[in-house]
Write a protein that holds these residues in place. Structure first.
Motif, PDB file in Angstrom:
ATOM      1  N   PHE A   1       6.034  -0.348  -4.903  1.00  0.00           N
ATOM      2  CA  PHE A   1       5.972   0.964  -4.267  1.00  0.00           C
ATOM      3  C   PHE A   1       4.542   1.433  -4.021  1.00  0.00           C
ATOM      4  O   PHE A   1       4.320   2.343  -3.216  1.00  0.00           O
ATOM      5  N   VAL A   2       3.570   0.817  -4.693  1.00  0.00           N
ATOM      6  CA  VAL A   2       2.174   1.270  -4.633  1.00  0.00           C
ATOM      7  C   VAL A   2       1.662   1.358  -3.200  1.00  0.00           C
ATOM      8  O   VAL A   2       1.187   2.413  -2.756  1.00  0.00           O
ATOM      9  N   TYR A   3       1.745   0.262  -2.457  1.00  0.00           N
ATOM     10  CA  TYR A   3       1.149   0.229  -1.130  1.00  0.00           C
ATOM     11  C   TYR A   3       1.941   1.006  -0.080  1.00  0.00           C
ATOM     12  O   TYR A   3       1.335   1.709   0.748  1.00  0.00           O
ATOM     13  N   PRO A   4       3.297   0.944  -0.060  1.00  0.00           N
ATOM     14  CA  PRO A   4       4.025   1.838   0.851  1.00  0.00           C
ATOM     15  C   PRO A   4       3.728   3.309   0.594  1.00  0.00           C
ATOM     16  O   PRO A   4       3.603   4.102   1.529  1.00  0.00           O
TER      17      PRO A   4
ATOM     18  N   PHE B   1      -5.740   8.187  -2.154  1.00  0.00           N
ATOM     19  CA  PHE B   1      -5.711   7.528  -3.469  1.00  0.00           C
ATOM     20  C   PHE B   1      -5.376   8.530  -4.568  1.00  0.00           C
ATOM     21  O   PHE B   1      -4.548   8.252  -5.442  1.00  0.00           O
ATOM     22  N   ALA B   2      -6.018   9.701  -4.519  1.00  0.00           N
ATOM     23  CA  ALA B   2      -5.801  10.713  -5.556  1.00  0.00           C
ATOM     24  C   ALA B   2      -4.344  11.191  -5.558  1.00  0.00           C
ATOM     25  O   ALA B   2      -3.715  11.305  -6.621  1.00  0.00           O
ATOM     26  N   LEU B   3      -3.797  11.455  -4.375  1.00  0.00           N
ATOM     27  CA  LEU B   3      -2.407  11.920  -4.284  1.00  0.00           C
ATOM     28  C   LEU B   3      -1.431  10.830  -4.727  1.00  0.00           C
ATOM     29  O   LEU B   3      -0.434  11.117  -5.402  1.00  0.00           O
TER      30      LEU B   3
ATOM     31  N   LEU C   1      -4.381   0.559  -6.522  1.00  0.00           N
ATOM     32  CA  LEU C   1      -4.770   1.583  -5.550  1.00  0.00           C
ATOM     33  C   LEU C   1      -6.287   1.690  -5.462  1.00  0.00           C
ATOM     34  O   LEU C   1      -6.862   1.818  -4.380  1.00  0.00           O
ATOM     35  N   LEU C   2      -6.948   1.631  -6.631  1.00  0.00           N
ATOM     36  CA  LEU C   2      -8.395   1.790  -6.687  1.00  0.00           C
ATOM     37  C   LEU C   2      -9.123   0.634  -6.019  1.00  0.00           C
ATOM     38  O   LEU C   2     -10.066   0.831  -5.254  1.00  0.00           O
TER      39      LEU C   2
ATOM     40  N   LEU D   1      -1.857  -0.692 -14.136  1.00  0.00           N
ATOM     41  CA  LEU D   1      -2.184  -1.735 -13.169  1.00  0.00           C
ATOM     42  C   LEU D   1      -1.918  -1.256 -11.753  1.00  0.00           C
ATOM     43  O   LEU D   1      -2.707  -1.531 -10.835  1.00  0.00           O
ATOM     44  N   ALA D   2      -0.821  -0.516 -11.555  1.00  0.00           N
ATOM     45  CA  ALA D   2      -0.497   0.008 -10.228  1.00  0.00           C
ATOM     46  C   ALA D   2      -1.592   0.953  -9.742  1.00  0.00           C
ATOM     47  O   ALA D   2      -1.993   0.911  -8.573  1.00  0.00           O
TER      48      ALA D   2
END
Length: 263
Positions: free
Chosen positions: A106-109, A64-66, A41-42, A36-37
Motif C-alpha cells: 500500500f505504501v507506493y499507491p 511523504f509527511a501525509l 517512503l523516505l 520499513l514501510a
C-alpha cells in the motif's frame, strides 16, 4: 517509549481492560514492517541538486509527511487491538501476516494518490486565483501521470489496498468477539468491539464500491465516472456517524427491554 504509549492508551481507553500489556515478537515484527514501510517512503525522495529540484522536493516532502501520518495511524490501530485483547493465536498471526504484506504493498499507491492530489490541487488553486503556473506541467499531469484511461486502474489499485487493510482490522475484531468468553469481555467491551468491527466493514464496503465504479467506468463513454470512484470515499464519514447513532439507539433500547424484563 512503547511501554509509555501503552500506559497512555490504557489510561485513555475508558471501555477496554488492557489484556496485552506485554509486547510480543508478533508486535515487534509488525512495528518493524511498518517502520520499513515509512523507510521506503523516505528513500523514494531524491536529493535535490538544483533550485527547481529543491522546490519539487518540498512539495514531494508534504506527500511523504501525509503518507507517514496514514501509516502511523495504521500502526496505532494495530497497537490498540493488541493492547485491548492481547491475542496471539494462529488466526491472529495469519491475519496479521496478510496485513503486513498489504501495508508494504500500500505504501507506493498511497503516496502516489496523495502526491497526485496535492499537485492537482496546487494547479487548481493557481488557476482559480489567476496566478502564473506551468501549463505544460499541468497538461502532463492530467494526460500522462493520470489520464482518463489510467485513472480507473489507479483507483482500483488504491481501493484494493484499502479494502485489504480495513478487512484485516475487521477480521481482527471479529476473531476477538468469537473469543469473548475466553477473554472475559464484559458487555460494554463486546458492544465497543462490535461497533469498531462494523466501522471497518463500512470502510471496506465503500472501498469495494469504489472498485466497482472504477471497473464500470472502463465500459462507459463517460470519462469522469472514474472520478466518482475517488469521491465515494467522502461517504465514509457520514456512514460511520449515522451507524454510530443507530447502533447506540439500538443498544439503548435493548438495555431498556432487559431492565424491564428483570424488574
Amino acid at each position: 517509549m512503547k511501554a509509555n504509549l501503552k500506559k497512555y492508551s490504557q489510561a485513555n481507553d475508558a471501555v477496554f481492560t488492557a489484556r496485552g500489556t506485554d509486547s510480543s515478537r508478533l508486535e515487534q515484527l509488525s512495528d518493524g514492517v511498518i517502520a520499513l514501510a515509512i523507510t521506503l517512503l523516505l528513500v523514494s525522495l531524491e536529493t535535490p541538486k538544483t533550485g527547481d529540484e529543491l522546490l519539487f522536493f518540498a512539495s514531494d516532502f508534504l506527500a511523504f509527511a501525509l503518507s507517514t501520518i496514514v501509516l502511523i495511524t495504521i500502526w496505532y490501530m494495530h497497537h490498540l487491538f493488541f493492547l485491548r485483547f492481547g491475542l496471539r493465536d494462529k488466526m491472529i498471526m495469519l491475519i496479521n501476516s496478510g496485513l503486513l504484506v498489504v501495508v508494504l504493498f500500500f505504501v507506493y499507491p498511497l503516496k502516489f494518490i496523495i502526491s497526485f492530489l496535492l499537485q492537482y490541487l496546487k494547479f487548481i488553486f493557481l488557476m482559480l486565483f489567476d496566478f502564473a503556473y506551468d501549463r505544460q506541467a499541468f497538461v502532463q499531469l492530467v494526460t500522462e501521470v493520470s489520464s482518463w484511461e489510467k485513472l480507473p486502474f489507479i483507483m482500483m489499485i488504491y481501493s484494493a489496498g484499502y479494502v485489504a487493510l480495513m478487512l484485516s482490522f475487521a477480521l481482527f475484531y471479529r476473531h476477538a468477539l468469537k473469543k469473548r468468553e475466553e477473554l472475559l469481555l464484559n458487555q460494554a467491551e463486546v458492544e465497543k468491539a462490535e461497533q469498531t468491527m462494523m466501522v471497518y466493514f463500512i470502510q471496506c464496503s465503500v472501498a469495494g464500491l469504489s472498485i466497482s465504479i472504477a471497473f464500470g467506468s472502463l465500459f462507459t463513454p463517460i470519462p469522469w465516472l472514474s472520478l466518482l470512484a475517488g469521491m465515494i470515499y467522502f461517504l465514509i464519514g457520514p456512514l460511520v456517524y449515522f451507524f454510530g447513532k443507530r447502533y447506540a439507539k439500538k443498544k439503548s433500547k435493548q438495555n431498556e427491554q432487559l431492565e424491564k424484563s428483570i424488574s
